[in-house]
Write a protein that holds these residues in place. Structure first.
Motif, short mmCIF file in Angstrom:
data_model
loop_
_atom_site.label_atom_id
_atom_site.label_comp_id
_atom_site.label_asym_id
_atom_site.label_seq_id
_atom_site.Cartn_x
_atom_site.Cartn_y
_atom_site.Cartn_z
N GLU A 105 0.94 -1.14 0.01
CA GLU A 105 -0.04 0.00 0.02
C GLU A 105 0.92 1.10 -0.02
O GLU A 105 1.73 1.22 0.66
CB GLU A 105 -0.77 0.21 1.09
CG GLU A 105 -1.92 -1.07 1.43
CD GLU A 105 -3.08 -0.88 0.20
OE1 GLU A 105 -3.17 0.10 -0.02
OE2 GLU A 105 -3.60 -1.95 -0.18
N ASP A 106 0.57 2.07 -0.92
CA ASP A 106 1.22 3.57 -0.70
C ASP A 106 0.43 4.43 0.37
O ASP A 106 -0.72 4.74 0.10
CB ASP A 106 1.25 4.24 -2.05
CG ASP A 106 1.95 5.49 -2.23
OD1 ASP A 106 2.47 5.80 -1.44
OD2 ASP A 106 1.77 6.15 -3.32
N GLY B 266 -2.71 0.53 -3.89
CA GLY B 266 -2.13 -0.66 -3.68
C GLY B 266 -1.55 -1.19 -4.80
O GLY B 266 -1.99 -0.88 -5.84
N GLN B 267 -0.49 -1.80 -4.92
CA GLN B 267 -0.13 -2.63 -6.13
C GLN B 267 0.74 -4.13 -5.58
O GLN B 267 0.79 -4.11 -4.52
CB GLN B 267 0.91 -1.83 -6.77
CG GLN B 267 2.19 -1.50 -6.26
CD GLN B 267 3.31 -0.74 -7.12
OE1 GLN B 267 3.13 -0.45 -8.06
NE2 GLN B 267 4.40 -0.68 -6.57
N GLU C 28 0.74 7.44 0.91
CA GLU C 28 0.29 9.03 0.47
C GLU C 28 -0.98 8.62 -0.32
O GLU C 28 -1.83 9.89 -0.12
CB GLU C 28 1.47 9.53 -0.34
CG GLU C 28 2.79 9.74 0.13
CD GLU C 28 3.89 10.30 -0.69
OE1 GLU C 28 3.38 10.18 -1.78
OE2 GLU C 28 5.17 10.27 -0.29
N THR C 29 -1.00 8.04 -1.40
CA THR C 29 -2.35 7.98 -2.11
C THR C 29 -3.25 7.02 -1.76
O THR C 29 -4.46 7.03 -2.02
CB THR C 29 -1.97 7.49 -3.61
OG1 THR C 29 -1.16 6.29 -3.53
CG2 THR C 29 -0.96 8.60 -4.20
#
Length: 128
Positions: free
Chosen positions: A106-107, A113-114, A109-110
């Motif tokens: 999970e990022d 996820g990827q 900031e935004t």
């Protein structure tokens, strides 16, 4: 659970990965370059629909080509042929073959996820 929305096949190998053979691959007798178990090479191309990969210097075959602009003489050309993806394992940071897992990152900031691939032996990420 079977895939319902995304039917695309996923492989544990990507183009550009360094991989190690987990069985001996024999080449054409005229090419004469068998590759033993443990040989390492770079993945040149991936065919996910057929679950096959082309590894640099592995499974050399002789192809007979017609003359063309790129090759005016034509003749016998030695090229790599595809092998099944199950015959190779990616190499982790230590240079050892490893199995591959997937985890979601999970990022913060935004909030998006990827999925990334990671080595089961060391836990390090394979996707950079």
């Amino acid at each position: 659970m079977p895939r319902t929305s995304n039917k695309q096949r996923k492989l544990h190998i990507k183009k550009g990965d360094m991989v190690m053979l987990n069985k001996t691959i024999t080449s054409a007798p005229s090419a004469g370059e068998d590759r033993e178990k443990g040989y390492t090479g770079k993945v040149l191309r991936v065919f996910p629909e057929r679950e096959r990969v082309i590894v640099e210097g592995v499974n050399m075959r002789v192809f007979h080509e017609q003359p063309s602009q790129a090759n005016p003489d034509g003749g016998r050309i030695e090229r790599e042929a595809p092998i099944h993806a199950s015959n190779v394992n990616p190499i982790d940071g230590d240079g050892n073959p490893t199995r591959v897992g997937r985890r979601r990152i999970e990022d913060p900031e935004t909030g998006r996820g990827q999925w990334v691939r990671y080595a089961k032996t060391t836990g390090e990420e394979l996707d950079n």
